[in-house]
Design a protein around this motif. Structure first.
Motif, PDB file in Angstrom:
ATOM      1  N   ARG A 163       0.842  -1.194   0.000  1.00  0.00           N
ATOM      2  CA  ARG A 163       0.000   0.000   0.000  1.00  0.00           C
ATOM      3  C   ARG A 163       0.884   1.253   0.000  1.00  0.00           C
ATOM      4  N   PHE A 164       0.358   2.302  -0.635  1.00  0.00           N
ATOM      5  CA  PHE A 164       1.043   3.602  -0.646  1.00  0.00           C
ATOM      6  C   PHE A 164       0.362   4.485   0.398  1.00  0.00           C
ATOM      7  N   VAL A 165       1.087   4.795   1.486  1.00  0.00           N
ATOM      8  CA  VAL A 165       0.512   5.518   2.619  1.00  0.00           C
ATOM      9  C   VAL A 165       0.852   7.006   2.490  1.00  0.00           C
ATOM     10  N   VAL A 166      -0.165   7.839   2.624  1.00  0.00           N
ATOM     11  CA  VAL A 166      -0.011   9.297   2.551  1.00  0.00           C
ATOM     12  C   VAL A 166      -0.551   9.904   3.840  1.00  0.00           C
ATOM     13  N   VAL A 167       0.265  10.760   4.478  1.00  0.00           N
ATOM     14  CA  VAL A 167      -0.150  11.450   5.699  1.00  0.00           C
ATOM     15  C   VAL A 167      -0.408  12.912   5.359  1.00  0.00           C
ATOM     16  N   ARG A 168      -1.616  13.362   5.587  1.00  0.00           N
ATOM     17  CA  ARG A 168      -2.011  14.745   5.296  1.00  0.00           C
ATOM     18  C   ARG A 168      -1.733  15.650   6.501  1.00  0.00           C
ATOM     19  N   ALA A 169      -1.886  16.953   6.271  1.00  0.00           N
ATOM     20  CA  ALA A 169      -1.648  17.929   7.331  1.00  0.00           C
ATOM     21  C   ALA A 169      -2.707  17.875   8.422  1.00  0.00           C
ATOM     22  N   ASP A 170      -3.841  17.227   8.163  1.00  0.00           N
ATOM     23  CA  ASP A 170      -4.829  17.018   9.225  1.00  0.00           C
ATOM     24  C   ASP A 170      -4.495  15.780  10.047  1.00  0.00           C
ATOM     25  N   HIS A 171      -3.308  15.185   9.782  1.00  0.00           N
ATOM     26  CA  HIS A 171      -2.758  14.051  10.528  1.00  0.00           C
ATOM     27  C   HIS A 171      -3.642  12.806  10.439  1.00  0.00           C
ATOM     28  N   SER A 172      -4.205  12.622   9.273  1.00  0.00           N
ATOM     29  CA  SER A 172      -4.902  11.381   8.951  1.00  0.00           C
ATOM     30  C   SER A 172      -4.046  10.579   7.984  1.00  0.00           C
ATOM     31  N   ASP A 213       3.465  11.488  15.762  1.00  0.00           N
ATOM     32  CA  ASP A 213       3.025  12.871  15.579  1.00  0.00           C
ATOM     33  C   ASP A 213       1.520  12.928  15.299  1.00  0.00           C
ATOM     34  N   CYS A 214       1.053  12.030  14.429  1.00  0.00           N
ATOM     35  CA  CYS A 214      -0.376  12.002  14.096  1.00  0.00           C
ATOM     36  C   CYS A 214      -1.225  11.726  15.332  1.00  0.00           C
ATOM     37  N   ILE A 215      -0.783  10.801  16.177  1.00  0.00           N
ATOM     38  CA  ILE A 215      -1.542  10.463  17.381  1.00  0.00           C
ATOM     39  C   ILE A 215      -1.624  11.664  18.316  1.00  0.00           C
ATOM     40  N   ARG A 216      -0.501  12.346  18.523  1.00  0.00           N
ATOM     41  CA  ARG A 216      -0.502  13.512  19.416  1.00  0.00           C
ATOM     42  C   ARG A 216      -1.443  14.597  18.907  1.00  0.00           C
ATOM     43  N   HIS A 217      -1.361  14.884  17.625  1.00  0.00           N
ATOM     44  CA  HIS A 217      -2.212  15.944  17.075  1.00  0.00           C
ATOM     45  C   HIS A 217      -3.677  15.530  17.057  1.00  0.00           C
ATOM     46  N   GLN A 218      -3.964  14.303  16.695  1.00  0.00           N
ATOM     47  CA  GLN A 218      -5.346  13.843  16.702  1.00  0.00           C
ATOM     48  C   GLN A 218      -5.931  13.864  18.118  1.00  0.00           C
ATOM     49  N   VAL A 272       0.343  14.272  29.738  1.00  0.00           N
ATOM     50  CA  VAL A 272       1.477  15.148  30.057  1.00  0.00           C
ATOM     51  C   VAL A 272       2.593  14.950  29.046  1.00  0.00           C
ATOM     52  N   VAL A 273       2.891  13.695  28.729  1.00  0.00           N
ATOM     53  CA  VAL A 273       3.976  13.388  27.791  1.00  0.00           C
ATOM     54  C   VAL A 273       3.650  13.917  26.405  1.00  0.00           C
ATOM     55  N   HIS A 274       2.452  13.661  25.918  1.00  0.00           N
ATOM     56  CA  HIS A 274       2.086  14.108  24.579  1.00  0.00           C
ATOM     57  C   HIS A 274       2.028  15.629  24.495  1.00  0.00           C
ATOM     58  N   GLY A 275       1.510  16.276  25.532  1.00  0.00           N
ATOM     59  CA  GLY A 275       1.467  17.738  25.523  1.00  0.00           C
ATOM     60  C   GLY A 275       2.863  18.346  25.492  1.00  0.00           C
ATOM     61  N   THR A 276       3.782  17.782  26.262  1.00  0.00           N
ATOM     62  CA  THR A 276       5.153  18.282  26.282  1.00  0.00           C
ATOM     63  C   THR A 276       5.836  18.064  24.943  1.00  0.00           C
ATOM     64  N   GLN A 277       5.659  16.898  24.361  1.00  0.00           N
ATOM     65  CA  GLN A 277       6.283  16.619  23.069  1.00  0.00           C
ATOM     66  C   GLN A 277       5.717  17.520  21.967  1.00  0.00           C
ATOM     67  N   SER A 278       4.441  17.831  22.032  1.00  0.00           N
ATOM     68  CA  SER A 278       3.858  18.746  21.046  1.00  0.00           C
ATOM     69  C   SER A 278       4.464  20.141  21.166  1.00  0.00           C
ATOM     70  N   GLN A 279       4.704  20.585  22.391  1.00  0.00           N
ATOM     71  CA  GLN A 279       5.331  21.893  22.590  1.00  0.00           C
ATOM     72  C   GLN A 279       6.771  21.890  22.088  1.00  0.00           C
ATOM     73  N   MET A 280       7.481  20.796  22.283  1.00  0.00           N
ATOM     74  CA  MET A 280       8.852  20.690  21.768  1.00  0.00           C
ATOM     75  C   MET A 280       8.858  20.784  20.247  1.00  0.00           C
ATOM     76  N   GLN A 281       7.947  20.084  19.616  1.00  0.00           N
ATOM     77  CA  GLN A 281       7.867  20.118  18.162  1.00  0.00           C
ATOM     78  C   GLN A 281       7.500  21.513  17.665  1.00  0.00           C
ATOM     79  N   GLN A 282       6.550  22.162  18.317  1.00  0.00           N
ATOM     80  CA  GLN A 282       6.134  23.497  17.908  1.00  0.00           C
ATOM     81  C   GLN A 282       7.259  24.504  18.053  1.00  0.00           C
ATOM     82  N   LEU A 283       8.029  24.385  19.124  1.00  0.00           N
ATOM     83  CA  LEU A 283       9.130  25.310  19.351  1.00  0.00           C
ATOM     84  C   LEU A 283      10.213  25.146  18.289  1.00  0.00           C
TER      85      LEU A 283
END
Length: 850
Positions: free
Chosen positions: A88-97, A191-196, A428-439
């Motif tokens: 399968r050809f997997v594509v990840v969109r900006a909506d993290h699907s 990344d997709c899991i954290r954003h979703q 807590v872990v996912h929120g912190t990692q999202s902030q690290m990525q955003q920074l």
């Protein structure tokens, strides 16, 4: 939607599930209606009062990409619905699907995806043993026998599997042949899991905030005060998780005994049944919740006119109710918080700070390494497509290593389960990692903006501009990292401890709350809810304790947190062509105290009397002590006699001073009241004040006496305040004399170091010292070589900068006060114009909102 043919759901079970779902939605609806009105009122209140959400940051944030933008695409083996492995050809969109296409060719032709995955609430596993253990835990099999070993549910055809475990839904399986490709896919999947999980619920829209409060109070009504680990996804997904949490025990009791066959087959049938039940619940809630939201939209729209016209009265009613509730809540809440919560805040914070700070430090090191590599790889040529492409890839393949520092919190915070019943460490872990990525993304985007602007002015100096942009971005990253980490600490401490306070006070206070509804005017009961005001009181009480602990941690250098300050716009506004160091910026790691004395800045040779350390923790103070009767002019002091601070134990050389005067004082105030000053002997003669004398200092010169050397001496603090506008309009200011009573023997000027917390200094002095250090004198600007290959700054007039007081013994060589005043004002205006010209490059902190 009907159930799957292989599930155990018959028509009676389907009707039962639909009835339970309708009942849950009916019980939830009153909470949502109440919170919808409250959230709408808060929104209009913030709009009228012009409150700005979020916290100011220095780094610029890029606009969110379009949902259709592609973040990742690659081919891999996938276990499809027919229980067969297919390419399968997997594509990840900006909506993290995740979109699953038959092949890359079908994707290129625009053929719709065969399947679409939303990994909300998922867990990624790369080991068959770990995945099997997680599945067995989710399958409470009453027929399980000890002799029957756990067998894998799916046979993986390759050496590198990836298991995506999803709650209440069918798991997904992928397989790779190369470790690099698997690592990249795992990073993207996480990344997709954290954003979703979090993106929707972080929205500040009225409907989202109303839904969160409604779920919060609805669960409390059932006795659940703790943080909920299934609060993930959209509002419909969250409500479906809540219904399934209530529904699952009854399904287990009725259906599990009916399962037949071997354990792998029983597990497969059970998970198919759970998935079918979840789809039924989700589909029914989607229609019912949308109808409920439309109803509330119409209701709030009709009440908007009343809210806007009676805004003050509604606020007064809310304040009056809060006053009444304070009498009920304060005493038991303060007692419980002081005895059972506050003593543990410091230890919890210590557990948080280590992994979180290590994660952000790893991001900073990665950012510095990547930007350094870019500076070497692209020395010439401007901001080309190749450079922009390289910027987009910065950190993408290496962020997972930074995230690993934070993952240890999942185990460390488990100890809080017994005392505070806290089990949502994943949030807590996912929120912190999202902030690290955003920074990281903000830093890369800011670096690109600085390059684009600076290279327009100096296209032939790309190497120098890139190096300066890197240093500027790292300084801004340090401040934003401190700001984000303190916010994480505050929110996590509240998330852990607030449920315990509410649980403890519920038996005493909850039953009394309905009696306070009489204090709300009847027309405003939709906008002022007693339960909201009650919880706000508890939250404010806890926030006071949490803020104390976080501020105390910020005061310790080992924690690498900035103290609170609002004077940080120079860090954001400074031009790359400016060789000055932005004030209030600090390296990622604090400088050891033993090295602070070695980092000295020699003041300009004109009137030079001291050396100051760069570190903000060392503040110079000036003391007057008796010396030899023959004065020595500071201009004639040889370099070997200038004070140096190698260490705390070394003797401090003394420099004689004859007079102290201000060239253009507009306001001179005494640091002590005249009544508190000691009397001076009548035999002491007044000192003469030399006209036009000057010495570099910061807003205040602290003069104090040494007890054992000078028994009686008067000390004064000279505060000089500059006002450019009044200077330009008023006639020339006459010089005023400042008389300091001294002993017969002329004093020496001694420079000593003191800590930031010393009583003689405050944070404003620290800020002013660093601001003044950043502005070199004209002699220094002309004589010193250019920094990093850039030309030196335009010379700054030698008049007073920031109200500096000067000291010298050669008044004849000084310029006329009127000319000096005009030059000083013109110099300040030139600096202001410089800041205005670069405003389009880096905006002030307050505009740096996401």
């Amino acid at each position: 939607m009907g159930a799957s043919s292989s599930s155990l759901l018959d028509e009676s079970k389907i009707s039962y599930i639909r009835g339970r779902t309708e009942a849950e939605l009916k019980n939830f609806s009153p909470h949502y209606r109440r919170q919808s009105c409250v959230a709408f009122f808060c929104h209009l209140k913030d709009e009228v009062e012009q409150h700005r959400a979020g916290q100011a940051q220095l780094l610029k944030q890029k606009e969110s990409p379009q949902a259709s933008e592609v973040l990742y695409k690659d081919s891999m083996l996938y276990f499809d619905d027919n229980r067969k492995w297919k390419e399968r050809f997997v594509v990840v969109r900006a909506d993290h699907s995740l979109e699953l296409h038959d092949s890359q060719e079908s994707y290129t032709k625009g053929t719709p995806a065969r399947n679409k995955l939303l990994p909300t609430g998922g867990t990624v596993l790369t080991s068959e043993e770990k995945y099997t253990a997680v599945v067995d835990k989710a399958f409470p099999d009453p027929n399980s026998s000890k002799e029957e070993p756990s067998a894998p549910m799916v046979a993986v055809p390759g050496p590198l599997p990836v298991y995506l475990r999803l709650p209440y839904r069918r798991d997904s399986y992928f397989c790779f042949q190369q470790e690099e490709k698997r690592a990249r896919f795992v990073s993207i999947l996480n990344d997709c899991i954290r954003h979703q999980n979090q993106d929707y619920l972080k929205s500040m829209e009225c409907e989202v905030q109303a839904f969160l409060k409604a779920i919060h109070f609805y669960r409390q009504e059932k006795g659940h005060y703790e943080s909920w680990d299934m609060l993930v996804g959209t509002d419909c997904q969250v409500l479906a998780n809540l219904v399934m949490e209530e529904l699952l025990p009854s399904l287990q009791t009725e259906l599990l005994p009916k399962l037949k066959g071997k354990k792998p087959e029983r597990k497969r049938v059970w998970f198919v049944t759970v998935e079918a039940a979840f789809e039924l619940v989700h589909e029914q809630l989607r229609e019912g919740l949308e109808s409920l939201k439309n109803e509330c939209r119409e209701a709030t729209k009709q009440q908007e006119a009343l809210i806007r016209s009676d805004m003050d009265q509604i606020i007064n009613s809310q304040t009056f109710l809060e006053t009444k509730l304070q009498a009920l809540v304060s005493e038991p809440a303060v007692k419980y918080c002081s005895e059972s919560v506050a003593p543990y805040l410091t230890s919890i914070l210590e557990e948080l700070m280590g992994p979180v700070s290590a994660g952000f430090q790893a991001v900073r090191l990665l950012l510095e390494d990547e930007l350094t590599r870019l500076c070497k790889d692209f020395p010439q040529g401007g901001v080309t497509e190749e450079l922009q492409s390289a910027l987009q890839q910065v950190g993408r393949d290496r962020m997972e290593d930074c995230y690993q520092h934070v993952n240890v919190l999942k185990e460390q915070l488990q100890e809080l389960r017994n005392r505070f019943k806290f089990s949502n460490s994943t949030r807590v872990v996912h929120g912190t990692q999202s902030q690290m990525q955003q920074l990281m993304e903000n830093a890369v985007y800011t670096f690109e903006l600085l390059l684009q602007s600076a290279l327009k002015e100096k296209p032939d100096k790309q190497a120098s501009v890139m190096e300066k942009a890197k240093l500027r971005v790292l300084k801004q990253f340090d401040y934003d990292s401190s700001t984000v980490r303190k916010k994480i600490f505050q929110e996590t401490l509240v998330d852990i401890t607030l449920p315990a306070i509410k649980r403890n006070l519920a038996p005493v206070c909850k039953t009394e709350l309905q009696n306070f509804e009489q204090f709300v005017f009847a027309d405003y009961t939709n906008f002022v809810q007693v339960e909201n005001v009650y919880e706000n009181i508890l939250l404010n009480l806890l926030n006071n304790e949490v803020n104390k602990v976080v501020k105390e941690a910020a005061s310790l250098k080992k924690n690498n947190l900035f103290a609170d300050s609002t004077d940080l716009q120079c860090v954001s506004q400074s031009s790359l062509a400016d060789s000055r160091t932005p004030p209030l910026s600090a390296p990622s790691s604090p400088v050891p105290v033993s090295q602070q004395a070695e980092q000295k800045i020699t003041s300009p040779s004109r009137g030079s009397v001291s050396e100051l350390t760069r570190d903000a923790t060392v503040i110079p103070t000036v003391k007057i002590t008796p010396s030899s009767p023959e004065p020595t002019s500071p201009l004639n002091v040889p370099e070997t006699t200038q004070p140096a601070l190698p260490d705390d134990s070394s003797p401090i050389p003394e420099i004689s001073v004859t007079e102290v005067s201000s060239t253009k004082p507009e306001t001179i105030s005494s640091a002590e009241d005249s009544s508190s000053q000691p009397e001076t002997p009548p035999s002491k003669a007044k000192d003469e004040v030399t006209e036009g004398s000057s010495v570099s200092t910061d807003r205040a010169v602290y003069l104090s006496s040494t007890a054992e050397e000078t028994p009686v001496i008067a000390s004064e603090t000279l505060n000089v305040k500059a006002d450019e506008e009044s200077e330009s309009l008023s006639p020339p200011i006459k010089e005023e004399s400042v008389h300091i009573v001294q002993p017969e023997v002329l004093p020496d000027l001694r420079v000593e170091d003191s800590a930031v917390g010393a009583s003689v200094c405050d944070e404003h002095v620290v800020e002013d010292i660093k601001a003044c250090e950043a502005v070199p004198s004209s002699d220094e600007a002309q004589n010193s070589p250019a920094v990093d290959g850039c030309p030196p700054l335009d010379p700054v007039p030698e008049g007073l900068v920031e109200g500096a007081v000067a000291l010298t013994s050669d008044p004849e060589n000084e310029p006329d006060p009127q000319e000096e005043s005009a030059d000083s004002v013109q110099g300040i205006r030139d600096l202001i114009m410089e800041v205005i010209e670069i405003e389009d490059v880096v905006r002030p902190c307050a505009e740096n909102q996401p």
